[in-house]
Design an enzyme around this catalytic site. Structure first.
Site, PDB file in Angstrom:
ATOM      1  N   VAL A   1      59.006  35.844   9.328  1.00 58.38           N
ATOM      2  CA  VAL A   1      59.696  36.508   8.224  1.00 58.38           C
ATOM      3  C   VAL A   1      59.315  35.807   6.926  1.00 58.38           C
ATOM      4  CG1 VAL A   1      61.923  37.285   7.350  1.00 58.38           C
ATOM      5  CG2 VAL A   1      61.604  36.937   9.797  1.00 58.38           C
TER       6      VAL A   1
ATOM      7  N   GLY B   1      61.238  34.940  14.271  1.00 63.29           N
ATOM      8  CA  GLY B   1      62.137  35.449  15.294  1.00 63.29           C
ATOM      9  C   GLY B   1      61.348  36.144  16.370  1.00 63.29           C
ATOM     10  N   SER B   2      62.063  36.893  17.171  1.00 61.71           N
ATOM     11  CA  SER B   2      61.402  37.548  18.284  1.00 61.71           C
ATOM     12  C   SER B   2      60.336  38.520  17.797  1.00 61.71           C
ATOM     13  CB  SER B   2      62.441  38.304  19.102  1.00 61.71           C
ATOM     14  OG  SER B   2      63.227  39.092  18.243  1.00 61.71           O
TER      15      SER B   2
ATOM     16  N   ASP C   1      70.725  41.083  20.672  1.00 64.21           N
ATOM     17  CA  ASP C   1      70.466  39.713  20.224  1.00 64.21           C
ATOM     18  C   ASP C   1      71.416  39.333  19.092  1.00 64.21           C
ATOM     19  OD1 ASP C   1      69.285  37.256  20.363  1.00 64.21           O
ATOM     20  OD2 ASP C   1      67.489  37.807  19.235  1.00 64.21           O
TER      21      ASP C   1
END
Ligand SMILES: *[C@@H]1O[C@H](CO)[C@@H](O)[C@H](O)[C@H]1NC(C)=O
Ligand SMILES: *[C@@H]1O[C@H](CO)[C@@H](O)[C@H](O)[C@H]1NC(C)=O
Ligand SMILES: *[C@@H]1O[C@H](CO)[C@@H](O)[C@H](O)[C@H]1NC(C)=O
Ligand SMILES: *[C@@H]1O[C@H](CO)[C@@H](O)[C@H](O)[C@H]1NC(C)=O
Ligand SMILES: *[C@@H]1O[C@H](CO)[C@@H](O)[C@H](O)[C@H]1NC(C)=O
Ligand SMILES: *[C@@H]1O[C@H](CO)[C@@H](O)[C@H](O)[C@H]1NC(C)=O
Ligand SMILES: *[C@@H]1O[C@H](CO)[C@@H](O)[C@H](O)[C@H]1NC(C)=O
Length: 772
Positions: A480, A475-476, A602
């Protein structure tokens, strides 16, 4: 060994010049000794295989038994240890003005090694540990102690140097006066008067060296006759002591006629350390580490063949030790080489404990002290102290000094013996916390249940060095990973993608700001706790790493259930409304109950996660400052959110409000209703926005035409609830922020809808329109 000593004598000249070096701030230790019930652990910073680095190595006696899981890539500037713990100090990865202290707690049965960060704050210039407590001095000579709940931090009072004993601390004032505050029997209020340049304490005795290099000892158990001569440094154990002479040799004395082993006589040392029965010294000849004092070392005194003779520093006032650059990273070196002319030293034996105040002429005093100062510096006693500032510890005694909120390694840490005569309950408010300090408070054991700090080693191990197998997304913030920790917990690990150069390439000020921002956010996030938010469990901050550890969500993302999986349990309207309500409650909490409020920025279906019980939780909140670095791109990139979910008004006005989250949440509602992705292709393969596609049908009261065909058509009493949510979604994505409902209104509406979905209808869909 014999050969070694012959060699060492040959080089005495070299060593002499070595001894006349001065080293400013040479007061962090590169050697530490600690004990558990039946093992002794000797640790030292040793040159690492890699050039320009040092690493920590430990050796336990009599048998290997304690393995501290080190990352060989991490360099420490100093180490201390005591009974069952070892702590290492290093500069923060972003700023040398910030020190970070990590500790490991271990047991003699070698079982679990616990890792904890107990300090992160202004750089420490001295760090000392007794058997159970740790104290440090920062650059402005303020004293801070850990694992010492009764410790009263003096207000506006400073030491120039400290020594830490078994439950007490002694310090030198600016004028060289000794003070051992508290009421430790035989130590406090028995301090010898006069001016001293070195202070050292053992378990229940203390010694000091005066400006003329003479030694004086006092305490509950001063055993044996204090040796005569001139000394530069001291190492005191339990009922035993050793001192470093000005010529570099060591003399020991104490209970049962304790003395330096014959084999070590004549050997010159740079520095000496002690803990209880064990004494160690760094040889001036080849930087090897010798230990003595108990049976473990009777046959082989040499523990490490080469250790760092002092901490690495960025600037050396008188230049570095020749070749010490190989020990240090980032261009640092071990300071030395101020060769000073030795002036005549007027002999003047120190006064016995509690003698008359010394009144010497200022010029004499200055001269003598200056020489002592230089000589002490020369020998580079890590733990011994150079200079002298101002301190008024006594002032504190008997007055209401504030109780220091000391970080604890161990919740059940043994209280210090009679150190404090302050009532322990006088929990005065904390002084305005230095930003950096707060993290250590957060993570200290005294605040369990808050954030946990994980060691990079543990996370590397749990993720098989962040292998692709463990990766579950990106993700940003970065990638993960899923991992199972030692204790069996499943966690999700978010690892920021920070390039190895970036943290050093950016200006110090800028880095510091970022660093502080990271701490700020962590502190803040740790306070957010809601059943519909993914819980942050802890973090790991290492040189180039920023890693966040979250609870693991077994059932993945809403996005995958809507758009990827064939057999999702999401094929019922009641379940979809329940998911929407869960997520809305999480966002509502961020907007309405978090202080200060958080705008998520987001919201999207892939940031709504599902736990084992299918409760939906919002993730990725509060990462605004942790995203990709670098300039303005960061703000715009983060704030822009994800294509398909971005609030067009925000896009136009560049003004972020909570209504931007409402818009994005509206898109999620439309996804839930229609089963279409936020951006998808129509029958002809042309990209289409779910808002443009679905909202017109809703407004025409024809929602049934766009409902997800995979879900069985709404039952008669579901249909009204679903239509109602359709109107709610249309409101959420209205072009003007002020026309959109607030998250609280959305939660209320969804509650009604869900109730209606489960029960026969009893309400009408007339009033979803709302504004602020
Ligand atoms: C240590 O650094 C080397 C080279 O930079 C790297 O290959 C290695 O993975 C690092 N080890 C750990 C445990 O971080
Ligand atoms: C190891 O020692 C610690 C502290 O004494 C104790 O809590 C732990 O249970 C011990 N573990 C084993 C396996 O004996
Ligand atoms: C030290 O004591 C622990 C239990 O307290 C025991 O498991 C261990 O074997 C002992 N080690 C040595 C070297 O005696
Ligand atoms: C040292 O600590 C004291 C008390 O916590 C603080 O007021 C002072 O600013 C610190 N010094 C530096 C250089 O950070
Ligand atoms: C140190 O001396 C005190 C008092 O003489 C005694 O009680 C204690 O056991 C001694 N400690 C050691 C390790 O010898
Ligand atoms: C160091 O000084 C002590 C005491 O003055 C003396 O006995 C010893 O011989 C000296 N050692 C060396 C190597 O000069
Ligand atoms: C630590 O020191 C021991 C003893 O000197 C040595 O055998 C070992 O290789 C060292 N380990 C590291 C990682 O340097």
């Amino acid at each position: 060994m014999g050969l070694f000593f012959r060699k060492s004598r040959q080089f005495s000249l070299l060593i002499f010049s070595f001894l006349s070096f001065i080293s400013f701030g040479f007061s962090l230790s590169t050697v530490s000794i600690s004990e558990t019930s039946n093992l002794t652990l000797v640790c030292a910073l040793v040159p690492s295989l890699e050039l320009h680095r040092s690493s920590l190595n430990c050796s336990s006696f009599p048998v290997p038994g304690i393995q501290i899981p080190f990352n060989p890539n991490v360099s420490f500037t100093g180490i201390v240890s005591g009974n069952g713990f070892l702590c290492g100090l290093r500069p923060s990865f972003s700023s040398s003005n910030i020190s970070v202290m990590h500790c490991w707690r271990f047991f003699s049965n070698g079982t679990k090694i616990e890792f904890k960060r107990i300090y992160r704050g202004p750089a420490l210039k001295q760090l000392e540990a007794g058997n159970s407590i740790i104290c440090g001095l920062n650059e402005t000579n303020a004293l801070e102690c850990w694992q010492w709940p009764e410790f009263n931090q003096p207000r506006d009072q400073n030491f120039s140097a400290i020594a830490v004993g078994e439950g007490f601390v002694c310090g030198l004032s600016a004028g060289g006066n000794i003070s051992c505050p508290g009421n430790f029997p035989g130590i406090s209020d028995k301090e010898p008067e006069g001016n001293y340049s070195v202070i050292a304490v053992g378990f229940s005795h203390a010694c000091a060296i005066n400006a003329d290099n003479y030694l004086v000892c006092w305490g509950k158990t001063v055993v044996g006759d204090t040796p005569q001569g001139k000394f530069n440094a001291l190492a005191l154990g339990q009922n035993r002591s050793c001192a470093l002479r000005t010529n570099g040799t060591v003399v020991c004395w104490g209970q049962n006629n304790f003395s330096l082993p014959q084999e070590l006589e004549g050997l010159r040392f740079i520095t000496i350390k002690a803990k209880r029965n064990v004494f160690c010294g760094v040889s001036a000849w080849d930087f090897s580490l010798f230990c003595w004092g108990d049976a473990n070392f009777n046959s082989n005194f040499k523990v490490f063949s080469e250790v760092l003779p002092g901490p690495c520093r960025n600037t050396c006032p008188c230049g570095p030790v020749q070749g010490s650059g190989r020990f240090c990273s980032n261009g640092g070196s071990i300071c030395q080489a101020c060769i000073i002319p030795f002036g005549p030293i007027t002999p003047s034996p120190p006064s016995a404990p509690s003698p008359q105040p010394q009144n010497r002429s200022t010029s004499n005093d200055l001269n003598g002290r200056m020489v002592a100062f230089l000589v002490v510096g020369c020998v580079g006693s890590f733990s011994l102290l150079l200079v002298v500032c101002f301190f008024i510890f006594r002032y504190c005694k008997g007055r209401g000094c504030r109780v220091h909120d000391s970080g604890r390694l161990d919740e059940t840490g043994a209280p210090a013996n009679g150190v404090s005569n302050q009532p322990q309950t006088s929990q005065a408010p904390l002084a305005p916390a230095v930003l950096e300090k707060r993290l250590s408070q957060l993570t200290s054991m005294g605040n369990t249940g808050r954030l946990e700090e994980f060691s990079l080693e543990a996370l590397i191990q749990a993720t098989n060095n962040f292998s692709e197998d463990h990766k579950i997304g990106s993700g940003s913030f970065g990638s993960v990973y899923k991992a199972t920790l030692d204790d069996g917990r499943d966690v999700a690990i978010k690892r920021a993608e920070i390039t190895s150069t970036s943290s050093y390439a950016i200006g110090t000020k800028r880095q510091e700001d970022k660093d502080n921002a990271f701490v700020n956010e962590l502190e803040y996030l740790s306070r957010l706790n809601h059943k519909n938010l993914v819980q942050l469990l802890g973090f790991c901050e290492d040189f180039n790493e920023r890693v966040l550890v979250y609870e693991y969500m077994n059932n993945g993302t809403l996005h995958d259930h809507l758009h990827k999986f064939q057999n999702s349990p999401f094929m019922s309207w009641a379940i979809r409304l329940k998911i929407a309500l869960d997520a809305a409650r999480g966002i509502e909490y961020l907007h309405e109950y978090a202080v200060p409020p958080i705008i998520h920025r987001d919201i999207k279906s892939s940031n709504i996660l599902l736990d084992a019980t299918w409760t939906a939780k919002v993730s990725d909140f509060g990462l605004s400052l942790m995203g990709p670095e670098d300039d303005e791109s960061h703000l715009s990139l983060r704030a822009a959110g994800t294509v398909g979910y971005i609030d067009p008004e925000y896009y136009r006005l560049q003004q972020l409000t909570s209504k931007s989250d409402v818009y994005s949440f509206g898109v999620v509602l439309l996804e839930l209703l229609s089963g279409c992705r936020a951006i998808h292709r129509n029958e002809n393969g042309v990209p289409r926005n779910v808002v443009d596609f679905v909202v017109p049908y809703i407004l025409l009261d024809e929602i049934h035409r766009i409902l997800d065909p995979r879900v069985p058509p709404p039952t008669p009493f579901e249909i009204e609830a679903v239509a109602y949510v359709g109107y709610l979604a249309a409101d959420c994505v209205r072009p003007e922020g002020r026309d959109r409902p607030s998250m609280t209104q959305i939660v209320n509406s969804l509650e009604k809808a869900l109730t209606a979905c489960l029960l026969p209808p009893s309400f009408s869909r007339s009033t979803t329109q709302s504004s602020t």
